[in-house]
Design a protein around this motif. Sequence first.
Motif, PDB file in Angstrom:
ATOM      1  N   VAL A 423       0.857  -1.186   0.000  1.00  0.00           N
ATOM      2  CA  VAL A 423       0.000   0.000   0.000  1.00  0.00           C
ATOM      3  C   VAL A 423       0.891   1.234   0.000  1.00  0.00           C
ATOM      4  O   VAL A 423       1.801   1.354   0.827  1.00  0.00           O
ATOM      5  CB  VAL A 423      -0.922   0.020   1.232  1.00  0.00           C
ATOM      6  N   GLY A 424       0.644   2.140  -0.931  1.00  0.00           N
ATOM      7  CA  GLY A 424       1.441   3.359  -1.036  1.00  0.00           C
ATOM      8  C   GLY A 424       0.576   4.601  -1.029  1.00  0.00           C
ATOM      9  O   GLY A 424      -0.658   4.529  -1.080  1.00  0.00           O
ATOM     10  N   PRO A 425       1.205   5.758  -0.976  1.00  0.00           N
ATOM     11  CA  PRO A 425       0.441   7.012  -1.002  1.00  0.00           C
ATOM     12  C   PRO A 425      -0.359   7.152  -2.295  1.00  0.00           C
ATOM     13  O   PRO A 425      -0.025   6.549  -3.319  1.00  0.00           O
ATOM     14  CB  PRO A 425       1.536   8.083  -0.924  1.00  0.00           C
ATOM     15  N   GLY A 426      -1.394   7.953  -2.240  1.00  0.00           N
ATOM     16  CA  GLY A 426      -2.121   8.270  -3.461  1.00  0.00           C
ATOM     17  C   GLY A 426      -1.195   8.845  -4.518  1.00  0.00           C
ATOM     18  O   GLY A 426      -0.270   9.593  -4.203  1.00  0.00           O
ATOM     19  N   GLN A 427      -1.405   8.431  -5.774  1.00  0.00           N
ATOM     20  CA  GLN A 427      -0.635   8.879  -6.932  1.00  0.00           C
ATOM     21  C   GLN A 427       0.761   8.243  -7.005  1.00  0.00           C
ATOM     22  O   GLN A 427       1.568   8.629  -7.852  1.00  0.00           O
ATOM     23  CB  GLN A 427      -0.502  10.417  -6.982  1.00  0.00           C
ATOM     24  N   SER A 428       1.037   7.256  -6.158  1.00  0.00           N
ATOM     25  CA  SER A 428       2.327   6.559  -6.234  1.00  0.00           C
ATOM     26  C   SER A 428       2.241   5.314  -7.110  1.00  0.00           C
ATOM     27  O   SER A 428       3.143   4.474  -7.086  1.00  0.00           O
ATOM     28  CB  SER A 428       2.801   6.168  -4.832  1.00  0.00           C
ATOM     29  N   ASP A 429       1.193   5.190  -7.920  1.00  0.00           N
ATOM     30  CA  ASP A 429       0.892   3.961  -8.649  1.00  0.00           C
ATOM     31  C   ASP A 429       2.047   3.463  -9.509  1.00  0.00           C
ATOM     32  O   ASP A 429       2.283   2.243  -9.589  1.00  0.00           O
ATOM     33  CB  ASP A 429      -0.343   4.179  -9.528  1.00  0.00           C
ATOM     34  N   ASP A 430       2.758   4.366 -10.179  1.00  0.00           N
ATOM     35  CA  ASP A 430       3.835   3.947 -11.083  1.00  0.00           C
ATOM     36  C   ASP A 430       4.938   3.219 -10.329  1.00  0.00           C
ATOM     37  O   ASP A 430       5.337   2.106 -10.687  1.00  0.00           O
ATOM     38  CB  ASP A 430       4.421   5.159 -11.813  1.00  0.00           C
ATOM     39  N   ALA A 431       5.466   3.851  -9.295  1.00  0.00           N
ATOM     40  CA  ALA A 431       6.550   3.236  -8.522  1.00  0.00           C
ATOM     41  C   ALA A 431       6.053   2.042  -7.719  1.00  0.00           C
ATOM     42  O   ALA A 431       6.762   1.043  -7.562  1.00  0.00           O
ATOM     43  CB  ALA A 431       7.179   4.275  -7.600  1.00  0.00           C
ATOM     44  N   LEU A 432       4.825   2.131  -7.210  1.00  0.00           N
ATOM     45  CA  LEU A 432       4.250   1.033  -6.442  1.00  0.00           C
ATOM     46  C   LEU A 432       4.200  -0.237  -7.274  1.00  0.00           C
ATOM     47  O   LEU A 432       4.476  -1.340  -6.777  1.00  0.00           O
ATOM     48  CB  LEU A 432       2.846   1.422  -5.970  1.00  0.00           C
ATOM     49  N   ALA A 433       3.868  -0.099  -8.550  1.00  0.00           N
ATOM     50  CA  ALA A 433       3.797  -1.269  -9.427  1.00  0.00           C
ATOM     51  C   ALA A 433       5.157  -1.936  -9.571  1.00  0.00           C
ATOM     52  O   ALA A 433       5.269  -3.167  -9.574  1.00  0.00           O
ATOM     53  CB  ALA A 433       3.256  -0.856 -10.795  1.00  0.00           C
ATOM     54  N   VAL A 434       6.218  -1.140  -9.690  1.00  0.00           N
ATOM     55  CA  VAL A 434       7.567  -1.702  -9.830  1.00  0.00           C
ATOM     56  C   VAL A 434       7.936  -2.490  -8.579  1.00  0.00           C
ATOM     57  O   VAL A 434       8.444  -3.620  -8.655  1.00  0.00           O
ATOM     58  CB  VAL A 434       8.595  -0.576 -10.081  1.00  0.00           C
ATOM     59  N   LEU A 435       7.658  -1.933  -7.405  1.00  0.00           N
ATOM     60  CA  LEU A 435       7.996  -2.609  -6.157  1.00  0.00           C
ATOM     61  C   LEU A 435       7.140  -3.856  -5.954  1.00  0.00           C
ATOM     62  O   LEU A 435       7.643  -4.893  -5.485  1.00  0.00           O
ATOM     63  CB  LEU A 435       7.831  -1.646  -4.988  1.00  0.00           C
ATOM     64  N   ALA A 436       5.857  -3.783  -6.296  1.00  0.00           N
ATOM     65  CA  ALA A 436       4.992  -4.953  -6.170  1.00  0.00           C
ATOM     66  C   ALA A 436       5.452  -6.068  -7.099  1.00  0.00           C
ATOM     67  O   ALA A 436       5.425  -7.252  -6.730  1.00  0.00           O
ATOM     68  CB  ALA A 436       3.545  -4.560  -6.471  1.00  0.00           C
ATOM     69  N   ASP A 437       5.884  -5.709  -8.288  1.00  0.00           N
ATOM     70  CA  ASP A 437       6.383  -6.705  -9.232  1.00  0.00           C
ATOM     71  C   ASP A 437       7.635  -7.390  -8.674  1.00  0.00           C
ATOM     72  O   ASP A 437       7.787  -8.611  -8.770  1.00  0.00           O
ATOM     73  CB  ASP A 437       6.688  -6.034 -10.569  1.00  0.00           C
TER      74      ASP A 437
END
Length: 596
Positions: A423-437
């Motif tokens: 779970v990351g801050p709002g609007q962190s979707d791009d970087a969050l996806a890399v870390l989740a991957d």
Amino acid sequence: MLDLSLDSLASAYASGDLTPSVLVARLCDAIDAYEAVDPAVWIHRISKQDLLDRAAELEAGAAADRGPLFGIPFAVKDNVDVAGLPSTMGCPAPLYIAEETSFAVQNLLDAGAILVGKTNLDQFATGLVGVRSPYGAPRCVFNRDYVSGGSSSGSAVAVAAGLATFSFGTDTAGSGRVPAGFNNIVGIKPTRGLLSTSGVFPANKTLDCLSIFALSTADGDRIRRVAEGFDPEDPFSRAGAPVPLPLENPRIGIPMPDQLTFFGDDAAAELFNTAVEKAETLGWEIVTFDYEPFRATAELLYGSAWVAERLAAVKPYLDKDLHPVTRQIIEDAGGFDATDAFEAIYAAQRLHTRCAMIAKDFDLILVPTSPTIYRVDAVEDDPITLNSNLGTYTNFVNLLDMAAVSVPAGFRANGLPFGVTLVGPGQSDDALAVLADRLHRGLHPRSGMQDSPLAAPALSVRDSDGLVTVCVVGAHLTGMPLNSQLTERNATLLETTRTAPDYRFYALADSVPPKPGLSRDPNFDGPGIEVELWQMPMESFGSFVALIPQPLGIGTVTLADGRNVKGFICEPAGIATATEITHYGGWRAYRADAAA
């Protein structure tokens, strides 16, 4: 089972080994076969002939005009409108025939995707169990005695069973994550407003968002980027600047041990501990935090006047044949008044502030996607309590305006899957996806009913709208004299990597503080030079570049994995008087040797 990953299908189409027409014919057979196993996945299927017509339409176009989702099959939850198709919301008969296609779905169709059908759901998207539907209860793909999770039950099963490359669910309380965890797939819950909810029947309109199920985060992230976009017809649509996250050694918050609950599921607890240990081996720093304010936030969703927002959406349809549990939840919401609503808003804001203060100690949260999984008969015997248990780690996310990605995290000894969520801050979707991957590949690099190896390549960082990635090689590295020029511009360290092998490296003469120069030589084959990638807001990039003295400048640097990023390069005049230090492989090694 067909390999439906984005890259595999694109490669097969490009080589001529497959056409959309052949794919949909095979897919129809696969869907027919799976209906014999689980007849509750679909509410409305597109006919085989209509699918063949859509495929022929795509094939008739010029190859150069193919969209990024050419021939990719997908499904949507049946609370998402598609023009000409019924929208049931899980009611025994359609509430209406949609006149327009939802904004996000239209983006997918415009990109060449093929809609194969609309999927089952907990009625009016109210539930995390997947059993509150007159169309039956889609079951966990690994054991039909267990729930598939809801409310986006059919959408998750369709992807896990290999009946679609991806699907749309919705996620207000966890409906885009819990079913992912129960079926060994990825569930992406974007920042609210990133994907338009025009044409999506609301559950809690101020909190709703579309979610994406896929076999990998890489595929799901690509789908999100195609589907998103500002929609002026959606009052909650937004397109804010992306929030960067550190991809190198991020700080990961987990609830304190006495605040973690698994309702007796010791196998789930063990798998979560394994996930935390794996995160540490990835170089991630683990930080425990007080989960109580997050838990209290989660309880607001159904334990306060927020639940009355569901009544606002469903009130015109209370004369319909509602599932008894759905009716109980929605009608009980009528006991709240406007004063209660404002008090719930105030409570949510107070908790938001408390949670934000706690979150200053970490970059991301790691939690179980769900604390346990239940048998269908157990949920039917105790539908409210067990449903509530499943939302233990999901309900707070939308109320706190955060983004989340659930990934597979292995299997219990009884063969049932387990998932964890970043779970990351709002609007962190791009970087969050890399870390989740990265976490998915580190924990359990497989997915779906067949538990197949991930076909998609690892997701890497890339520039987003409003952010630029800068490659630094010397005095701007972490701990070096000019690093503050990055940090004072809110730049975030993404990762440490190397350049392509055809770069030479030099120590510049008379440079204060000491600086290196990087130069590309097409005829050279060396070790590559160690670099750091930093991401900064675009509006800060100009002032950063203005600080760079001759003979240095910003150009394009090619990395060892083939990516091209903006980075420091050196004019030939500077190299003429410099000392070559390529053999050190990086500035740190050179400086350490010089100081010895």
